[in-house]
Design an enzyme around this catalytic site. Structure first.
Site, PDB file in Angstrom:
ATOM      1  N   HIS A 194       4.644   4.619   8.872  1.00 37.31           N
ATOM      2  CA  HIS A 194       5.537   3.473   8.710  1.00 37.31           C
ATOM      3  C   HIS A 194       5.310   2.491   9.869  1.00 37.31           C
ATOM      4  CE1 HIS A 194       7.644   6.555   6.333  1.00 37.31           C
ATOM      5  NE2 HIS A 194       8.073   5.541   5.617  1.00 37.31           N
ATOM      6  N   ASP A 266       1.054   4.809  -1.132  1.00 37.37           N
ATOM      7  CA  ASP A 266       2.300   4.747  -0.373  1.00 37.37           C
ATOM      8  C   ASP A 266       2.625   3.247  -0.222  1.00 37.37           C
ATOM      9  OD1 ASP A 266       4.510   5.561   1.098  1.00 37.37           O
ATOM     10  OD2 ASP A 266       3.383   6.933   2.371  1.00 37.37           O
TER      11      ASP A 266
END
Length: 363
Positions: A194, A266
């Protein structure tokens, strides 16, 4: 002798009726803000023709509100292609259910992973969601790993394979689409994708003997969908993260491990990608690598950028119509196989769901 009558291909007929814009939209599963099926969601569904939406904690306030939201999203799609309505519902640290539903433990702490899978699938279905980004088949082999940790089913390949597949099978039997993640394995990293780009220096042989074993078992068992992580696998492709790498997605996942289903990326708005690529270019690279569905979870501008770049790449011939059709066919087949519809759901029996949660907690 008369020539044999060709068998009609309903999927080909459905695709022939679609515009390029509609086909490109099917490749996107997007996040939106707010707790209602408002203007942002309407625009994604009706203007961008997105194939799916992903819900986060920011979209969930209560059980009734969540039912109203998923029903509202389906209503916006009308009689068109049903939406993939997805969520990350793993239990433990990744819980997205409304507050009326009791919390599940982390995968690592669950005694009966099949009961966990049955409950995850039931929770999703009860609220009108048809796709769960679970189970995580990562092996928690690096104690410094902050992003996976107890989300994993174990710290060795054998336990993750056995426990992860029990969970996977149960999700599938509930009628919810399971998406295993984070291929080729996020368990031996110490960077959170992230925030930045994790690097894994393992050889193909090392991966095949450990990280890839749970994924190979899932593929052999017919798993319908796999999510590819933003991890740089230096021994396979020193330049591009797995999600954008033809060597990883087409070479390793499809050709070597034999996966023929739907490949999700993702979230393309994660730091691992945005720090290194423009979002539009990342979207095109992901499709070129062999991915089918691109997750764009944050910001309307990012959705627009991905959609526009994909459309332009088809118009210029960088992405061939055949390549686009290949992904669209996989996505439509997945939706058809799982019987996705636009039918609304009623508020579920919350007590029954909580009783099911309790069996996992006390198992």
């Amino acid at each position: 002798t008369p020539a044999p009558t060709p068998t009609p291909d309903p999927m080909a007929e459905a695709m022939a009726a679609m515009t390029t814009e509609e086909k490109v939209g099917q490749l996107l599963t997007v996040g939106f803000y707010g707790t209602q099926a408002g203007e942002e969601a309407r625009s994604y569904i009706q203007d961008y023709h997105v194939g799916g939406l992903i819900l986060f904690g920011r979209n969930v306030e209560s059980a009734q509100q969540l039912v109203d939201l998923t029903n509202g999203l389906k209503a916006l799609a009308g009689d068109g292609i049903p939406l993939l309505l997805s969520i990350d519902q793993e239990g433990g640290t990744v819980e997205r259910m409304p507050p009326e539903i009791r919390r599940l433990p982390n995968a690592y702490e669950v005694a009966d992973p099949a009961a966990l899978g049955a409950t995850l699938g039931a929770e999703c279905a009860a609220f009108g969601l048809n796709t769960d980004f679970a189970p995580s088949l990562d092996i928690w082999s690096n104690p410094n790993n902050t992003v996976i940790g107890k989300r994993a089913f174990g710290s060795d390949a054998a336990s993750v394979t056995e426990r992860g597949l029990a969970c996977l099978t149960a999700i599938e039997e509930s009628g919810t689409i399971p998406v295993v993640k984070h291929f080729p394995g996020h368990g031996d990293t110490d960077t959170d994708s992230h925030v930045g780009l994790p690097v894994v220096n393992k050889t193909r042989r090392e991966l095949l003997e450990s990280e890839l074993l749970p994924f190979q078992s899932a593929i052999d068992g017919g798993v319908p969908a796999v999510m590819v992580a933003h991890i740089l696998m230096t021994q396979l492709d020193p330049d591009r993260p797995a999600s954008l790498s033809p060597e990883v997605v087409t070479g390793l996942l499809r050709e070597e491990l034999g996966f023929a289903g739907v490949v999700f990326t993702d979230d393309l708005t994660m730091g691992a990608i945005t720090q290194n690529y423009g979002l539009g270019e990342a979207a095109v690279l992901a499709v070129e690598a062999g991915c089918d569905v691109l997750l764009v979870c944050h910001e309307a501008s990012a959705v627009e950028e991905a959609y526009t770049a994909l459309l332009e790449s088809v118009d210029t011939g960088r992405l061939s119509q055949e390549r686009l059709d290949e992904s669209v066919r996989r996505i439509l087949t997945l939706k058809q196989t799982y019987g996705l519809t636009g039918d609304p759901v009623d508020l579920p029996d919350l007590e029954a769901l909580n009783t099911q949660v309790d069996t996992v907690v006390n198992g």
